[in-house]
Design a protein around this motif. Structure first.
Motif, PDB file in Angstrom:
ATOM      1  N   LEU A 264       0.858  -1.140  -0.049  1.00  8.62           N
ATOM      2  CA  LEU A 264       0.103  -0.021  -0.005  1.00  8.62           C
ATOM      3  C   LEU A 264       0.777   1.089  -0.086  1.00  8.62           C
ATOM      4  CD1 LEU A 264      -2.791  -0.955   2.534  1.00  8.62           C
ATOM      5  CD2 LEU A 264      -3.030  -0.576   0.270  1.00  8.62           C
ATOM      6  N   ARG A 265       2.174   1.157   0.444  1.00  6.59           N
ATOM      7  CA  ARG A 265       2.932   2.339   0.542  1.00  6.59           C
ATOM      8  C   ARG A 265       3.558   2.700  -0.821  1.00  6.59           C
ATOM      9  NH1 ARG A 265       6.683   5.804   0.958  1.00  6.59           N
ATOM     10  NH2 ARG A 265       7.841   6.385   3.013  1.00  6.59           N
ATOM     11  N   GLN A 266       3.367   1.618  -1.754  1.00  8.51           N
ATOM     12  CA  GLN A 266       4.077   1.804  -3.328  1.00  8.51           C
ATOM     13  C   GLN A 266       3.202   3.051  -4.173  1.00  8.51           C
ATOM     14  OE1 GLN A 266       7.169   0.730  -3.137  1.00  8.51           O
ATOM     15  NE2 GLN A 266       6.554  -0.221  -1.129  1.00  8.51           N
ATOM     16  N   PRO A 267       3.740   3.754  -4.795  1.00  6.90           N
ATOM     17  CA  PRO A 267       3.107   4.533  -5.592  1.00  6.90           C
ATOM     18  C   PRO A 267       2.125   3.842  -6.686  1.00  6.90           C
ATOM     19  CG  PRO A 267       5.509   5.182  -5.546  1.00  6.90           C
ATOM     20  CD  PRO A 267       5.273   3.806  -4.956  1.00  6.90           C
ATOM     21  N   GLY A 268       1.156   4.696  -6.686  1.00  6.23           N
ATOM     22  CA  GLY A 268      -0.023   3.970  -7.652  1.00  6.23           C
ATOM     23  C   GLY A 268      -0.860   3.048  -7.255  1.00  6.23           C
ATOM     24  N   VAL A 269      -0.552   2.451  -5.940  1.00  9.69           N
ATOM     25  CA  VAL A 269      -1.520   1.311  -5.578  1.00  9.69           C
ATOM     26  C   VAL A 269      -2.721   1.647  -4.902  1.00  9.69           C
ATOM     27  CG1 VAL A 269      -1.557  -0.778  -3.893  1.00  9.69           C
ATOM     28  CG2 VAL A 269       0.528  -0.302  -5.123  1.00  9.69           C
ATOM     29  N   SER A 270      -3.934   1.438  -5.371  1.00  6.99           N
ATOM     30  CA  SER A 270      -5.332   1.693  -4.960  1.00  6.99           C
ATOM     31  C   SER A 270      -5.517   0.851  -3.718  1.00  6.99           C
ATOM     32  CB  SER A 270      -5.985   1.838  -5.937  1.00  6.99           C
ATOM     33  OG  SER A 270      -5.648   2.792  -6.992  1.00  6.99           O
ATOM     34  N   SER A 271      -5.206  -0.584  -3.920  1.00  7.65           N
ATOM     35  CA  SER A 271      -5.754  -1.682  -3.138  1.00  7.65           C
ATOM     36  C   SER A 271      -4.890  -2.919  -3.265  1.00  7.65           C
ATOM     37  CB  SER A 271      -7.200  -1.719  -3.558  1.00  7.65           C
ATOM     38  OG  SER A 271      -8.075  -2.679  -2.474  1.00  7.65           O
ATOM     39  N   VAL A 272      -5.222  -3.577  -2.045  1.00  6.91           N
ATOM     40  CA  VAL A 272      -4.178  -4.689  -2.106  1.00  6.91           C
ATOM     41  C   VAL A 272      -5.600  -5.931  -1.864  1.00  6.91           C
ATOM     42  CG1 VAL A 272      -2.996  -6.205  -0.421  1.00  6.91           C
ATOM     43  CG2 VAL A 272      -2.122  -4.098  -0.997  1.00  6.91           C
ATOM     44  N   VAL A 273      -5.220  -7.087  -2.945  1.00  5.71           N
ATOM     45  CA  VAL A 273      -6.137  -7.973  -3.013  1.00  5.71           C
ATOM     46  C   VAL A 273      -5.705  -9.321  -2.191  1.00  5.71           C
ATOM     47  CG1 VAL A 273      -7.479  -9.562  -4.300  1.00  5.71           C
ATOM     48  CG2 VAL A 273      -6.927  -7.489  -5.074  1.00  5.71           C
ATOM     49  N   ALA A 274      -6.397  -9.458  -1.139  1.00  2.38           N
ATOM     50  CA  ALA A 274      -5.850 -10.467  -0.088  1.00  2.38           C
ATOM     51  C   ALA A 274      -7.060 -11.732  -0.013  1.00  2.38           C
ATOM     52  CB  ALA A 274      -5.644  -9.925   1.129  1.00  2.38           C
ATOM     53  N   GLY A 275      -6.608 -12.934  -0.003  1.00  5.77           N
ATOM     54  CA  GLY A 275      -7.663 -13.674   0.409  1.00  5.77           C
ATOM     55  C   GLY A 275      -7.523 -14.451   1.716  1.00  5.77           C
ATOM     56  N   ALA A 276      -8.326 -15.275   1.948  1.00  2.23           N
ATOM     57  CA  ALA A 276      -8.348 -15.764   3.520  1.00  2.23           C
ATOM     58  C   ALA A 276      -9.123 -16.974   3.636  1.00  2.23           C
ATOM     59  CB  ALA A 276      -8.728 -14.619   4.572  1.00  2.23           C
ATOM     60  N   THR A 277      -8.599 -18.170   4.556  1.00  2.00           N
ATOM     61  CA  THR A 277      -9.508 -19.166   4.757  1.00  2.00           C
ATOM     62  C   THR A 277     -10.123 -19.174   5.929  1.00  2.00           C
ATOM     63  OG1 THR A 277      -7.347 -20.304   5.498  1.00  2.00           O
ATOM     64  CG2 THR A 277      -7.821 -20.651   3.090  1.00  2.00           C
ATOM     65  N   ARG A 278      -9.937 -18.042   6.779  1.00  3.52           N
ATOM     66  CA  ARG A 278     -10.402 -17.904   8.228  1.00  3.52           C
ATOM     67  C   ARG A 278     -11.110 -16.579   8.456  1.00  3.52           C
ATOM     68  NH1 ARG A 278      -5.779 -20.595   9.276  1.00  3.52           N
ATOM     69  NH2 ARG A 278      -5.037 -19.020  10.741  1.00  3.52           N
ATOM     70  N   PRO A 279     -12.023 -16.472   9.015  1.00  2.00           N
ATOM     71  CA  PRO A 279     -12.498 -14.972   9.454  1.00  2.00           C
ATOM     72  C   PRO A 279     -11.121 -13.997  10.068  1.00  2.00           C
ATOM     73  CG  PRO A 279     -14.163 -16.289  10.026  1.00  2.00           C
ATOM     74  CD  PRO A 279     -12.851 -17.323   9.758  1.00  2.00           C
ATOM     75  N   GLU A 280     -10.584 -14.625  10.907  1.00  3.38           N
ATOM     76  CA  GLU A 280      -9.436 -14.032  11.837  1.00  3.38           C
ATOM     77  C   GLU A 280      -8.346 -13.441  10.767  1.00  3.38           C
ATOM     78  OE1 GLU A 280      -8.978 -18.359  13.052  1.00  3.38           O
ATOM     79  OE2 GLU A 280     -10.697 -17.208  12.431  1.00  3.38           O
ATOM     80  N   GLN A 281      -8.067 -14.493   9.744  1.00  4.99           N
ATOM     81  CA  GLN A 281      -7.276 -13.806   8.715  1.00  4.99           C
ATOM     82  C   GLN A 281      -7.368 -12.597   8.142  1.00  4.99           C
ATOM     83  OE1 GLN A 281      -6.813 -17.163   6.332  1.00  4.99           O
ATOM     84  NE2 GLN A 281      -4.941 -17.968   7.098  1.00  4.99           N
ATOM     85  N   VAL A 282      -8.850 -12.416   7.949  1.00  2.00           N
ATOM     86  CA  VAL A 282      -9.484 -11.571   7.290  1.00  2.00           C
ATOM     87  C   VAL A 282      -9.335  -9.975   7.924  1.00  2.00           C
ATOM     88  CG1 VAL A 282     -11.561 -10.479   6.241  1.00  2.00           C
ATOM     89  CG2 VAL A 282     -11.287 -12.832   6.000  1.00  2.00           C
ATOM     90  N   ALA A 283      -9.623 -10.269   9.289  1.00  3.73           N
ATOM     91  CA  ALA A 283      -9.575  -9.163  10.392  1.00  3.73           C
ATOM     92  C   ALA A 283      -8.123  -8.644  10.173  1.00  3.73           C
ATOM     93  CB  ALA A 283      -9.922  -9.493  11.590  1.00  3.73           C
TER      94      ALA A 283
END
Length: 334
Positions: A264-283
């Motif tokens: 997210l700190r890099q120039p031009g990045v709007s969003s980071v796409v991250a997956g998860a297999t557990r709700p705690e990973q999402v949080a």
């Protein structure tokens, strides 16, 4: 406007986790303030879109940004792939049904298709925008020259829709967009939706040198996941990732949060796409949003990873969706 962290469901919904767990992850994303959700028609042959559509059913549609993609094979027929007008139209209609929505916020060309005239692809996407079935268009894993060619066609034809996003693989290790693609997108106002910020989970530090992948990880899962994770596993890399853990701790972050905050700190990045297999990973992933890391931390990351960082622009994915044995009609070629 997209949330800094996007919830992605590649290799999860319809493959690694059951429907109840997938819905729990989506609910955790919403609870954490994530409003952007990324999927594709090819993920689990449509099952990923179906699960996401069911999980988001009942939510206020205007508060969500749903992104999907088209190009990679969704069937065994000659027209079940690529960026022809036929496949784009049919794939979009199928995605709308599976996602239970009247429109897709962001529709991205999943790969470049050298067998279809670029004009045909871009006019077909523009038609979807004019029809209200798609709001914005983007690309994924296109090279800088391919993006430049598309921008020229859009200008020459006076199309209404312009490319607003590029979805590349991008993380601390894989920086191949930096020499050419990132500068081009900055000039043209194209935002990066970076996927695999955790390098298949390797940058979380959970894979340790000389040890078996932990239970519940992608490296230990069924399906295709271990093959993808195996591409980035190696003793030297795993040792250096362990050296990143104290850097993250000094920032008050987990290793996963440091990896996401770095992107997210890099120039031009709007969003980071991250997956998860557990709700705690999402949080945990969502908590990286808004975290600031200074130049000294960036320098320390570069020092630790050193020669393992890849910046070769020639490695931008060139996987073609349309096989050479499939031929276009003479009228299309003309």
């Amino acid at each position: 406007m997209v949330s800094e962290v996007t919830y992605g469901n590649w290799l999860t919904h319809g493959e690694l986790v059951d429907r109840d767990q997938a819905v729990a992850c989506v609910r955790a994303a919403l609870d954490a303030g994530i409003t952007t959700f990324d999927t594709a028609d090819v993920y689990a042959r449509g099952a990923a879109e179906e699960v996401l559509g069911a999980a988001l059913s009942g939510e206020r549609r205007s508060s969500l940004v749903i992104a999907s993609k088209v190009c990679l094979p969704t069937g065994d027929g000659p027209n079940d792939r690529g960026l022809s007008r036929k496949h784009i139209r049919e794939s979009c209609e199928a995605s709308l049904r599976r996602l239970r929505t009247d429109y897709i916020d962001l529709y991205q060309a999943h790969r470049f298709d050298e067998t279809t005239p670029l004009e045909e692809t871009l006019v077909a996407l523009d038609d979807l925008v004019r029809q209200g079935k798609v709001l914005y268009i983007g690309v994924s894993e296109w090279t800088a020259p391919q993006i430049e060619s598309a921008l020229a066609v859009i200008r020459d034809l006076g199309l209404r829709s312009r490319i607003v996003s590029n979805q590349p693989q991008y993380n601390m290790l894989w920086r191949i967009i930096e020499p050419e693609i990132a500068p081009l997108c900055l000039r043209e106002g194209i935002g990066q939706l970076a996927f695999q910020p955790l390098a298949q989970g390797v940058l979380t530090g959970k894979y340790r040198p000389g040890q078996e992948p932990p239970d519940g990880s992608r490296g230990k899962a069924g399906g295709r996941a271990p093959a993808f994770v195996g591409r980035v596993l190696g003793p030297q890399l795993l040792e250096r990732v362990q050296d990143l853990l104290p850097v993250a701790a000094d920032c008050g972050l987990s290793a996963a949060q440091l990896a996401i905050a770095w992107v997210l700190r890099q120039p031009g990045v709007s969003s980071v796409v991250a997956g998860a297999t557990r709700p705690e990973q999402v949080a945990e992933n969502a908590a990286a949003s808004g975290k600031e890391i200074d130049d000294a931390v960036l320098a320390r990351v570069d020092e630790i990873l050193g020669d393992l960082i890849d910046r070769d622009p020639g490695k931008t994915a060139q996987m073609m969706a349309v096989r050479p044995e499939w031929r276009r009609t003479a009228s299309s070629e003309g």
